[in-house]
Design a protein around this motif. Sequence first.
Motif, PDB file in Angstrom:
ATOM      1  N   ASP A   1       0.189   0.056  -0.113  1.00  0.00           N
ATOM      2  CA  ASP A   1       0.949  -0.245   1.058  1.00  0.00           C
ATOM      3  C   ASP A   1       1.307  -1.811   0.850  1.00  0.00           C
ATOM      4  O   ASP A   1       0.757  -2.382   0.014  1.00  0.00           O
ATOM      5  N   VAL A   2       1.750  -2.644   1.629  1.00  0.00           N
ATOM      6  CA  VAL A   2       2.214  -3.891   1.445  1.00  0.00           C
ATOM      7  C   VAL A   2       0.817  -4.703   1.349  1.00  0.00           C
ATOM      8  O   VAL A   2       1.133  -5.952   1.181  1.00  0.00           O
ATOM      9  N   TYR A   3      -0.176  -4.162   1.874  1.00  0.00           N
ATOM     10  CA  TYR A   3      -1.777  -4.991   1.843  1.00  0.00           C
ATOM     11  C   TYR A   3      -2.285  -4.796   0.741  1.00  0.00           C
ATOM     12  O   TYR A   3      -3.435  -5.240   0.403  1.00  0.00           O
TER      13      TYR A   3
ATOM     14  N   LEU B   1      -2.112   4.432  -0.177  1.00  0.00           N
ATOM     15  CA  LEU B   1      -1.182   5.201   0.610  1.00  0.00           C
ATOM     16  C   LEU B   1      -1.808   6.614   0.628  1.00  0.00           C
ATOM     17  O   LEU B   1      -2.280   7.081  -0.315  1.00  0.00           O
TER      18      LEU B   1
ATOM     19  N   THR C   1       7.497   6.531   2.696  1.00  0.00           N
ATOM     20  CA  THR C   1       7.225   5.297   2.096  1.00  0.00           C
ATOM     21  C   THR C   1       8.637   4.475   2.096  1.00  0.00           C
ATOM     22  O   THR C   1       9.719   5.095   2.086  1.00  0.00           O
TER      23      THR C   1
ATOM     24  N   ARG D   1       9.161  -2.444   1.276  1.00  0.00           N
ATOM     25  CA  ARG D   1       8.268  -1.404   0.893  1.00  0.00           C
ATOM     26  C   ARG D   1       7.255  -1.179   2.270  1.00  0.00           C
ATOM     27  O   ARG D   1       6.107  -0.341   1.917  1.00  0.00           O
ATOM     28  N   GLN D   2       7.832  -1.545   3.326  1.00  0.00           N
ATOM     29  CA  GLN D   2       7.048  -0.949   4.355  1.00  0.00           C
ATOM     30  C   GLN D   2       7.229   0.593   4.624  1.00  0.00           C
ATOM     31  O   GLN D   2       8.197   0.789   4.792  1.00  0.00           O
ATOM     32  N   SER D   3       6.130   1.220   5.131  1.00  0.00           N
ATOM     33  CA  SER D   3       6.354   2.372   5.426  1.00  0.00           C
ATOM     34  C   SER D   3       6.600   2.798   6.898  1.00  0.00           C
ATOM     35  O   SER D   3       5.829   2.232   7.852  1.00  0.00           O
TER      36      SER D   3
ATOM     37  N   TYR E   1       5.714   5.294   9.872  1.00  0.00           N
ATOM     38  CA  TYR E   1       4.544   6.042  10.331  1.00  0.00           C
ATOM     39  C   TYR E   1       4.776   6.770  11.851  1.00  0.00           C
ATOM     40  O   TYR E   1       5.232   5.881  12.500  1.00  0.00           O
TER      41      TYR E   1
ATOM     42  N   GLU F   1       5.064   0.157   9.202  1.00  0.00           N
ATOM     43  CA  GLU F   1       3.911  -0.339   8.568  1.00  0.00           C
ATOM     44  C   GLU F   1       2.696  -0.883   9.649  1.00  0.00           C
ATOM     45  O   GLU F   1       1.473  -0.388   9.513  1.00  0.00           O
ATOM     46  N   ASN F   2       2.946  -1.523  10.729  1.00  0.00           N
ATOM     47  CA  ASN F   2       1.933  -1.894  11.769  1.00  0.00           C
ATOM     48  C   ASN F   2       2.403  -1.392  13.162  1.00  0.00           C
ATOM     49  O   ASN F   2       3.567  -1.073  13.627  1.00  0.00           O
TER      50      ASN F   2
END
Length: 1004
Positions: A889-891, A895, A932, A939-941, A943, A981-982
């Motif tokens: 993931d972006v961090y 994944l 993804t 590239r944020q996924s 959810y 992402e968040n």
Amino acid sequence: MRRFNFKKSVLATSIAVVMTSGAAPLATAADETTASDENIEVIAVRGIRASSKASINTKRFADSQVDGITAEDIGKLPDVTIADSLQRITGVQVTRSAGEGGQIAIRGLPQVATTLNGEVFLSATTIDTSGANYGDLPAQLFSGIEVFKSAESSRSAKGISGSVDLKTRRPFDMESGWTFNAAADVTQGSITEETDPNFNGLISYNDDKFGFLFSAAKQQATLATDYNGYFDTSEDGGIGAARNSHTWGAGPNSTDIRHIVPQGFSAFNKVEERDRDAFQLSVQADLGEGFTLTADAFYTKQDRFNNRSGFSQNNRWQSFNDYAFPSDGFTNSAPFYDDDGNEWRGVNAFDMRSFRMQSFTQVNVNEEESENYNFELNYDNGGALTGGVRMTRATATASMRHGYGEGDILSIDEGTLVPGPGGLTPSQYCNNGEEIVGDQGGCFGLYSLGIQDQFMLNYDARGEHPHFSGFDQMVNGAKGMRSVADYMADIDSYHVGAFSSEGNTDDKGEINTFSTAWNYAFDDVPFITSVDFGARYEERKVDHDQFTYTSEFGGGCDIAQWKAVDQFYGEDCVGVEGTGEYVDGEWTPYTLLAPTRLDEHTTVSYQTNFGNVTGIPGVWVIDPNNFRDPRAFHEKTFGNVQRIENAGASYDVNLDEFSYFLQANFEEGIFSGNLGIKVVETNQYVKQNLVGPSLPHSGLNPDIGDVVTERSYTDYLPSFNLAAAVHEDVVLRAAYSKNMMPLNLGALGGGKTVGKVFNEECDCLRVVNGSLDGNPDLDPWRSENISLSAEWYAGDASMFFLSGFQIDIESFVASGTVYIDEPDDDGVSRGPWPFSTSVQGEGGKVQGIEVGARIALDDYLDVAILNNFGLDANYTYTDSKQESEAAKDVYGDDLPFPGMSKDTYNFVLWYEQDAFSARFAWNSVSPRLITTGSADIGRQSLYQDTYSQLDFSATYNLNEMLSFYVYGSNILEEYQQTYVENSDQKAFQNVYEARWTLGARVTF
């Protein structure tokens, strides 16, 4: 095999209960005979406690790790749909479509095989996929379901994480003589408030030598979902064509911080009408000398009318860096930095420039039909050798027809942000004071009496549900100074932006199998009690066609998929009468779609209901019924229609498998189990289409040739199951296997799709991305599975269990990106551009635990008020990662596999006393990865946030013949929230309705 040293009375009753749930697969037929007792009476499962007990015994006496669901009565699984029942099983996760359970995953993975009475089953909803989806199957036709979490070599099912066997009733399962059952009910949803009738029934005759059984179901369902958030009209929503605040460079209001900019924001109602018809016919005959003949036919037909209509505010493909801006700063989530060092933050509230404000209506019309036939001859004459031969044939067809129409509220000829002036139109449309500019009286027409000013709207998703605002602004337009809301309420403000019918599909599938499986029992061989052996051939064919309805314009000089105001006659039409005229000495083409009122070709209605979204005053929308036959609509509207294949998305795939197995079954003291090997030889044929340049006014690529890829591979799949009855009521299990499952066939055969947006610099559609959907060199899914479990059977209808599992994924399909220099519509290549595609995964791991209990309180208590209660509770923890540097993931964290939730909870509380029973069932899943993200959004996924649902059912048995029941699904009206992402960067919501069913059932 049933070799545990339990009390004979318990064992006999349990086997009798299990036998009523359907016939066993051929490979285990001998085991069933060995364990059976001629004095056992076949009993009927009736009531919640009896159903729970039967499900417990399915698990207790299985040769492998199995969970089961048994219908409480004929035509009555514990839930309204098969998927809803399956979600109660530990380790099973369900995704929803139109509010009903659809695709399932076992232990986090959707690579789940489905069999019908032990052999492969073809559904019209899964013709070219390898997953399990039961949306077209009426639950009332099934007597039970078994979920296998460990493999046996003797079973025909594949699957990476497990498989599901759907069980139907057969006449020899029924009591002697005649049996009749019928039920009728009505269902109503809280959003649509439509009343849907449903009927099902069964008739059976069994004289122990011959029997037949016929059961049928007819269902109607009107399912509603309110959608809001990022503009995306795909089946269950998405992030659409979202980009970022620096797409095509920094805009005038762009800061150094990047953030997602959706293509637009929307709120709409989505309704799906489902009409299901299904029947099952089964005939059995005892031929004597140990031979039993069984013939089955299973038929399903489903028609779906999926329609959505509502409001959209979007950028009309004109801009991302100058369209939507944070109206109140960024979210509180931690920033991250992309590979180029750019800082990214989340946004939930946007100010939006008025590039386009519109209504839209979209329809998908699906027709799905499947036929499954089974013929088997089993042999059991009481000797050491038992078994038989079996043939199945399955065919399925599925078609989808798409219709779309949009109504633009902004004029395209004055001061709006839509590029203008509006396109040149013939003289008959120049009736509103327009300046005549063409040599034949043409003008840059006034497309509607709509808004001509620029303005700003606001979208705020920081609350529980989104709020739109800005509609009270005063704006100038063709009818003078009015509020935005007033213009939206005036039908004269709307002109048709586009009509289209694209992405239509025709699918045909066929599966033929022939198998023979045998068991030889030993009387005097130490340790080894019997061996299973057999061979099987399977032929699978899929033909997938995708196409678009186009119409000819200008007497045939032009053709278009998008009949739209921003599409103009092409170069082949220069000088053709009716396609353009000279303006200031230069040939200027007309727009393909002249100024068209929203209600010129369609009926319309004023929509003010947007579910839980607030602030939108209302919009005029096209009645979806206009598109019930998209082809007929386009032919009526434009005078002609053609079917043009989309070559890049059409393919043929054939898979031929020959497999053979040998399995030794053993028992020694407290230990029992099996050890086997299955060999699968696969021949694969894939025909893809080579594609040429895109046709004008379309996303179509013509077929310019074929590419055929043939390959073969062989899989050696060992399996081992061990059970230890360490106590009369305690069983420990261990399992090991290697598994294989074919890919979704589209991953092998799909072609190329190019995404384009309008660009002012070239005055053309420019490539921005694309997809390569097929790669015939991809390997199937392969895994190595280990599982351990402990089961304590603590009462007649109570048990506790604990399981641990690990699935090492050896090969799978992952999302990847390649860069292709695809030319733009003006022929110039300005790339390369990113194309998403499927690539061979680099391995991965799924591991977790399952823990649960089924408790009937009367097994432990003798308290009058509590004796009739029971509960089922289970929890699954699943952790996964893909062994790839790109799967982060972006961090920088691993994944999970798409579709996987870490935590799944189930809690069922039931009550049963004499004639009355009731049940509350709660299910909850933690956030799951949907997809993804691309580089366009950092590239944020995407959810799905935690989703929970509470269901209810109750039954009152007036007597042994007549009962009444009520079901409630999603009675708290929960909704699906997604985020990027968040969890505080919200994307969209699907708001599902509560559905209530009231009915009666008669059995005699």
